[in-house]
Design an enzyme around this catalytic site. Structure first.
Site, PDB file in Angstrom:
ATOM      1  N   THR B  95      25.203  36.315  33.605  1.00 36.84           N
ATOM      2  CA  THR B  95      23.767  36.459  33.394  1.00 36.84           C
ATOM      3  C   THR B  95      23.385  37.860  33.840  1.00 36.84           C
ATOM      4  O   THR B  95      23.528  38.215  35.010  1.00 36.84           O
ATOM      5  CB  THR B  95      22.979  35.409  34.192  1.00 36.84           C
ATOM      6  OG1 THR B  95      23.356  34.122  33.726  1.00 36.84           O
ATOM      7  CG2 THR B  95      21.483  35.597  34.002  1.00 36.84           C
ATOM      8  N   LYS B 170      18.668  32.849  28.444  1.00 40.48           N
ATOM      9  CA  LYS B 170      19.031  32.469  29.807  1.00 40.48           C
ATOM     10  C   LYS B 170      17.868  32.721  30.763  1.00 40.48           C
ATOM     11  O   LYS B 170      17.627  31.931  31.681  1.00 40.48           O
ATOM     12  CB  LYS B 170      20.278  33.241  30.261  1.00 40.48           C
ATOM     13  CG  LYS B 170      20.737  32.932  31.691  1.00 40.48           C
ATOM     14  CD  LYS B 170      21.201  31.490  31.885  1.00 40.48           C
ATOM     15  CE  LYS B 170      21.462  31.130  33.330  1.00 40.48           C
ATOM     16  NZ  LYS B 170      22.725  31.613  33.887  1.00 40.48           N
ATOM     17  N   LYS B 238      18.734  37.131  41.695  1.00 42.25           N
ATOM     18  CA  LYS B 238      19.079  38.196  40.737  1.00 42.25           C
ATOM     19  C   LYS B 238      18.525  37.866  39.358  1.00 42.25           C
ATOM     20  O   LYS B 238      17.875  38.681  38.710  1.00 42.25           O
ATOM     21  CB  LYS B 238      20.609  38.333  40.695  1.00 42.25           C
ATOM     22  CG  LYS B 238      21.152  39.341  39.700  1.00 42.25           C
ATOM     23  CD  LYS B 238      21.767  38.703  38.451  1.00 42.25           C
ATOM     24  CE  LYS B 238      22.976  37.817  38.735  1.00 42.25           C
ATOM     25  NZ  LYS B 238      23.540  37.224  37.503  1.00 42.25           N
TER      26      LYS B 238
END
Lengths: 291, 291
Positions: B95, B170, B238
């Site tokens: 990701t 995502k 993150k």
């Protein structure tokens, strides 16, 4: 069995209808009489007041809007507690405060009656399809007597403790939903801005760890710009404020729930309090052209 | 087929294992070599650098931690793009940012290779059980070639558009999960304070409109005080920061996602960045005795 139903709104109408269809002798009261017309045509008996209704039945069910309405129909001049209630059972389906649930419980005890707080979840579709979730507070013995009725109007039901615990469980439910609704809304806002195919995104996310009922059920409604109320914005705000009041009383801080409440209040301020909760996305999409 | 896997962490190890078990000739690279030992014992070939790996395989798969790690393994001195890549396919499962996905795509084009961004969802269990959801960005033709590999490591996968759209999908996924995780956490905090039976509450809520994957899967872990990482707090932070950066670039405000990010940063500040995301509840329960 003679059963009374007070509050024939979107939810109450469907629930009362199921009781009637199941063969019970139904007595109805509603602030706006006309909403009971079709039930009366099918054999329900209209009552002029909650008191008159409670005098004639063995079980009193209620499903109204706000705690103040619950106060009025139970403790008002023409309220349920003005009736003869010995050995009767009172079941309030309204999402209301744990304190008010306890007050009804205590008052019922005094006059030889019993009560349950039994708020539901599942919205208009759940009421129509008799798939509601019922979260119950009260005594086990009383709960067992009411189970046959829960089976008629719902799919999932459980006793979560003494008086008020049904309301607390419903608060937990609404706190959870505040998360799925804000998450889904911001997800769709992001996905649309990023130029993604929204139905495909919902499908993909629904197959993984982001899966949730709100997204699978309200997502498609939002994509059709269907903001009709399965569950009213104004009632969700009411519920969330009760949850935040209770949290405050227990000295716990719920920042995400507080933020969700603020966002829904902004939505109501824009005039959308009678939309369904999926209308939250109007805070972002209000000025868009219909797509 | 000769396939390379860069990044043998919790997720990468399980995914690489599936490729090996499916009969592919597996080449592996990892910053910490020892984590590849068992795969090498089963026949995988160790490579000293990403470049060396990419030189020997037809497909390069990668699954590392942060965008800077992706930069390093692809564009570093000993990176993938230092290898001979003609007609090869590069698939990054990390990701990462849509911008970096596009940079890899453009660079791959230049040297006659092709790439997909293919971040996954489903955590450690999804990787172990090969039930991951894969969100893919890139060209249809390239996607079709990689589908047989997605079938080995995942359950649900779809092409969501050109380069970077897998990452955007995502991000949508993580925004949705920020809602379910904060909602679930505050729900449990409330329910515990209200004296409710938590397993029973999860069961009841799971039967209605509050139902969601996070609650059904992480809820029971939290009740056992199991905070081990299926998905690290530091990686969720993150992801959420990438989502917020992207949102800012698109001039959209995501207040609930921003608040969730803040809460997870507070959790990391308390030293829990290597716990699983379900550890969010430690912001409330940190001082409790084990129950």
């Amino acid at each position: 069995m003679k059963v009374g139903f007070i509050g024939i709104g979107v939810m109450g109408h469907a629930m009362a209808q199921h009781l009637l269809t199941a063969g019970h002798q139904l007595y109805v009261y509603n602030r706006t009489k006309s909403k009971t017309d079709d039930l009366v045509n099918e054999g329900a008996i209209w009552c002029e007041t909650p008191k008159e209704l409670a005098n004639q039945v063995d079980y009193v069910f209620s499903m109204v809007g706000y705690p103040r309405d619950v106060e009025e129909i139970y403790f008002g001049e023409k309220g349920v507690f003005q009736a003869e209630l010995l050995a009767k059972i009172l079941v309030d389906f309204t999402t209301s405060t744990p304190a008010l649930a306890k007050k009804i419980y205590t008052e019922a005890k005094k006059v030889g009656a019993a009560s349950l707080d039994a708020p539901v979840s599942g919205g208009d579709l759940g009421a129509k399809n008799a798939t509601l979730t019922v979260m119950v507070g009260g005594e086990e013995e009383v709960y067992e007597k009411v189970v046959p009725f829960f089976e008629i109007i719902g799919k999932t039901f459980a006793l979560h403790g003494g008086a008020g615990k049904g309301q607390h469980t419903k608060m937990a439910n609404q706190i959870m939903i505040a998360g799925t609704m804000t998450g889904m809304t911001e997800m769709l806002v992001y996905a649309q801005s990023a130029g993604l195919d929204l139905p495909k995104v919902i499908q993909t996310l629904g197959g993984g760890s982001a899966e949730n009922w709100s997204m699978m059920n309200y997502g498609p409604r939002i994509l059709k710009r269907d903001y009709s109320a399965g569950f009213f914005v104004k009632h969700f705000i009411k519920d969330l404020k009760i949850a935040l009041d209770e949290a405050k009383a227990m000295s716990i801080d719920l920042p995400s729930t507080a933020l969700a409440t603020k966002l829904y209040e902004q939505l109501a301020d824009k005039g959308y309090e009678n939309d369904g909760t999926q209308a939250l996305i109007k805070l972002w999409w209000d000025n868009e052209k219909k797509s």
